[in-house]
Design an enzyme around this catalytic site. Structure first.
Site, PDB file in Angstrom:
ATOM      1  N   PRO B 124       0.853  -1.200   0.000  1.00  0.00           N
ATOM      2  CA  PRO B 124       0.000   0.000   0.000  1.00  0.00           C
ATOM      3  C   PRO B 124       0.889   1.251   0.000  1.00  0.00           C
ATOM      4  CG  PRO B 124      -0.712  -1.571   1.683  1.00  0.00           C
ATOM      5  CD  PRO B 124       0.625  -2.026   1.201  1.00  0.00           C
ATOM      6  N   PHE B 260      -2.186  -5.903   7.603  1.00  0.00           N
ATOM      7  CA  PHE B 260      -3.460  -6.597   7.866  1.00  0.00           C
ATOM      8  C   PHE B 260      -4.520  -6.242   6.820  1.00  0.00           C
ATOM      9  CE2 PHE B 260      -2.456  -6.162  12.676  1.00  0.00           C
ATOM     10  CZ  PHE B 260      -1.630  -7.274  12.633  1.00  0.00           C
ATOM     11  N   GLY B 261      -4.396  -5.058   6.256  1.00  0.00           N
ATOM     12  CA  GLY B 261      -5.405  -4.587   5.333  1.00  0.00           C
ATOM     13  C   GLY B 261      -5.031  -3.200   4.869  1.00  0.00           C
ATOM     14  N   ARG B 382      18.509  17.980   4.231  1.00  0.00           N
ATOM     15  CA  ARG B 382      19.183  16.687   4.142  1.00  0.00           C
ATOM     16  C   ARG B 382      19.637  16.396   2.710  1.00  0.00           C
ATOM     17  NH1 ARG B 382      16.154  10.997   5.033  1.00  0.00           N
ATOM     18  NH2 ARG B 382      14.742  12.154   3.679  1.00  0.00           N
ATOM     19  N   TYR B 443      14.148  12.778  19.635  1.00  0.00           N
ATOM     20  CA  TYR B 443      14.351  12.754  18.184  1.00  0.00           C
ATOM     21  C   TYR B 443      15.790  13.163  17.921  1.00  0.00           C
ATOM     22  CZ  TYR B 443      13.129  13.632  13.246  1.00  0.00           C
ATOM     23  OH  TYR B 443      13.027  13.607  11.868  1.00  0.00           O
TER      24      TYR B 443
END
Lengths: 526, 526
Positions: B124, B260-261, B382, B443
């Site tokens: 996906p 899962f979906g 970056r 972070y």
């Protein structure tokens, strides 16, 4: 706890005179019920457990913690729904075959292994306050059924004052938890009506919601971690706040009601004991304008610790209960607010502004204080009503703000028509006691002058109510959970694929299906 | 989106002069990298899909929405981690065999059926901004792999203004969602750094957390319902706010990263567009005192919409970036606060009191405004660093307040020692950008002057960092998710029994294992 009713036997109370006056007006002539059975006269089936079974459990938890006495078996025969209490009044009852009182996480693990090996169903038992049939002594397809009493798993295991986190053993009761925390200056702040008896593990397993939910959230929002014993492995979940490490598996066990495993420890967010408490009651023209006020408060945030709206019928009876019968015919819907903690003046001013905008008028602090004083006593009143032959039960649901009135109408119609079909007059009260930005709970109390057999009659009425809840977009439970009583409706809520997910998890963790058979997931045919 | 870098090609920027001056001081001599490959010169394996396969998908989504061009395949070959970008610079690359652009929930269901029948893996694909390898074109044991692009599933499907709930199609991007809502007076308020490209479904599938999380919560707290297509059935979950109807299955899919979906619609809490915004920056002696300030704010509640603390190293470079190089040697840790919405004066006063108690000094609004202006631009920088031969990557974790400094030290040591073992100097920055009552995120941004092959070197360093996170009680991800890059560490976080739960759900919903093979759950041997 009274074996066949709620709470402390010393607190049993006669019906207040005002209520006694009211009942025939509301429900017509009440039929006095048959005498309830006395505890020593209850007839139970013989325990299906062998001496060998019992010895296996005794070797784990100690001889004194395996109990097959009638007294103990009856006291673990169910929860505290009205059907439970009606069953406790009968001469012949079903009950678990034995009670095993685990003392440690390791005990729980060992007991689950024994039960698996010996084909015995296990019903995890905390405070015994389920009102949805989660404690029925259901054997499923197994040889016998054991009630696994968790109340020896009690205590404050750890307190991290910097992080505001406490670890509590799952069998710790509400009052024990708050006393242990208060001694260190902290509060959990979870006060459901079952507070005095229910346990930390039970709150987690049933997705409980307490009266301070506006301030501190539902119980599940307080949970930061859990320890679980399953028949095939243990789990320590909830490693850190704010994780994206896959799905949050803590949430698989919140609401699992003992069908996947036994929660043995719970890590919880706690806060300093509040130093101040302020009460304020409000009156609205009607339920709809009160609900509009609560919606504004929920969507703005930073409001009261407790906020609850009673509809006109409940407001009238609450006034009657506290002896203000003269106000019985006063119109309106009452709101109670309680503020605890920091910034009370600001929060109160903000709330006052929003409630006033919705048409509310402040009515002083008296009614709010009265509510607080009696807030855990509703179930005692139910016992007195049942003794007087009045059927009394509660149920709850939740939905979005836009659907609230529609759902309330649907449930009330189902209740009214359901009892009418039983040729019984009913009196229905409703309140909103848990608010969210996008919606709210609806909690109904119904009184009825039933003449027919009440268990069967209520089963029919309640089924119609559940159908109405599903048809009208509500959830089958806001905080009572699923148990066995709601299991048949869960598929309508989460779909066949949702049920398949639950079954898949259960199959993996409890392949022989010993844990709480028939709870949450309705038993499959064949 | 730039095919081999971040964002809008028109926004590519040279390194700011201050940074250019700084780099050799921090990292020593930088080796200019080899020239990156041009898009038309990328060599891909031939597509494994047959004409018959393609026709099956074309029959569902239309001929124009099935794409096997090299351009489309490369653009769907991965996400936007630094390893992804380094791979995009190479002449030979792996890529999905085809891109299928579904337009509706029904398309997704049909595509999953086709893929199941034809033994094709499905990745996906939303905004394509994964930084954890969740978009690797991994075939697993299947015949081929299809990228299921969901961006045609776009739009505001419903808005319930009373309940403050919106239903958005899963492929709607952050800016599209906010524009659609703003036209009706509402805001979602989810602004992760990936905001400009990432999609609503991606935010849900990866448990995203946005810069306004202090005010509006993590994305998962905004989700009230989802619609999901799986290979074996569909789900509509999240019937009401505040439900106790079994475990909350919405949470099974939040963080499921497409294994899962496929999430096709998301229902979300929204709020009125804020009318006011106030900035205030603060300076603390050091990171520890700043963290103490943030803890007080988190535990009190009702504070800023945005709050973030940069450590000394990040504070210095941030100042350098905005041209204030003269302040480079200024000691201290900077905090940015932004207030939006209601009651700003009260919230700001309360926050100021707490931050002052922790030793903070208000430093005006400039630095906070600068942060807001550049808040989505980190990834552009970056790209410029990589072009200049500087390795640059970010990673994140979270833990309790009491463990925050310990975890930060452990991660920094692992990074520093890891790069030292590669004979590279490194510069490590850390910030806290998401706070909770019980803990916070950490972070890290690391720059390094790598001379060895950067993909392999980073793999070694990152593995050591992941080990350190697990050993020090952190979570393997705060908001980047698991993907393939963290999958090997998930078992250390949730245990073998936790992994078994995930596998059981996957086996039930996706029995042939076509969905995102190897993501979240590490591939099993044999």
């Amino acid at each position: 706890m009274r074996w066949n009713g709620w709470g402390d036997p010393a607190k049993e109370q006669d019906l207040p005179r005002a209520v006694r006056t009211l009942l025939p007006l509301l429900l017509g002539r009440i039929r006095r019920p048959e005498e309830a059975v006395a505890l020593p006269d209850v007839v139970l089936p013989d325990s299906a457990l062998t001496d060998d079974d019992l010895d296996a459990f005794r070797a784990v938890v100690g001889v004194e913690h395996v109990d097959v006495s009638s007294d103990a078996r009856v006291r673990h025969a169910g929860g505290r729904s009205t059907p439970d209490l009606l069953r406790r009044r009968m001469p012949r009852q079903d009950a678990p075959d034995a009670i095993v009182r685990a003392g440690t996480h390791a005990d729980v693990v060992a007991c689950l292994t024994i039960a698996s090996e010996r084909d015995l169903a296990v019903i995890p038992f905390g405070g015994g306050t389920s009102v949805v049939g989660a404690l029925d002594p259901e054997r499923g397809r197994h040889r016998g059924v054991v009630s696994l009493d968790l109340r020896r798993l009690s205590g404050l295991i750890a307190l991290d004052e910097i992080s505001g986190e406490a670890v509590l053993a799952a069998g710790t009761s509400g009052p024990e938890a708050e006393a242990l925390l208060a001694a260190r200056g902290y509060e959990l702040g979870h006060y459901p009506q079952s507070f005095r008896y229910a346990t930390i593990g039970g709150f987690a397993a049933a997705r409980s919601s307490g009266q301070n939910s506006a301030g501190h959230g539902r119980f599940e929002t307080m949970v930061t971690g859990i320890r679980v014993a399953t028949p095939t492995g243990v789990l320590e979940l909830g490693r850190s706040p704010g994780s994206a490490a896959g799905p949050d598996l803590v949430r698989v066990f919140l609401g699992s009601e003992g069908i996947f495993g036994v929660i043995t420890e719970v890590r919880l967010r706690v806060h300093p004991v509040p130093q101040e408490r302020v009460f304020e009651a409000w009156t609205f023209r009607d339920f709809a304008s009160g609900a509009d006020g609560l919606r504004r408060v929920a969507q703005r945030g930073g409001g009261p610790t407790v906020i609850r709206l009673s509809d006109e019928a409940e407001t009238a009876v609450s006034l009657a209960q506290v002896g203000k019968i003269g106000k019985l015919l006063a119109k309106g819907a009452g709101v109670v607010t309680v503020y605890e903690g920091d910034d009370i003046a600001e929060r109160r001013a903000r709330t006052a502004e929003l409630l006033t905008q919705a048409g509310g008028r402040s009515s002083g602090q008296g009614a709010a204080e009265d509510w607080l004083e009696g807030r855990f006593d509703g179930p005692y009143l139910r016992d007195s009503l049942l003794d007087a032959g009045v059927f009394c039960e509660t149920l709850e649901t939740a939905t979005t703000w836009s659907n609230l009135q529609n759902l309330r109408d649907a449930v009330e119609s189902a209740l009214r028509e359901g009892f009418a079909a039983e040729r019984a007059k009913s009196y229905i009260m409703c309140h909103v006691s848990h608010i969210y930005p996008t919606g709210a709970s609806l909690y109904f109390t119904v009184l009825a002058g039933l003449r027919s057999e009440p268990l069967d009659a209520w089963h029919r009425v309640k089924s119609a109510v559940n159908d109405a809840i599903i048809a009208s977009g509500g959830t089958i439970s806001h905080h009572h959970a699923v148990g066995r009583d709601h299991a048949a409706w869960l598929e309508h809520e989460i779909g066949e694929t949702g049920i398949r997910i639950l079954r898949a998890i259960k199959r993996e963790l409890d392949p022989t299906g010993i844990l709480n058979p028939g709870a949450v997931i309705a038993e499959q045919d064949g």
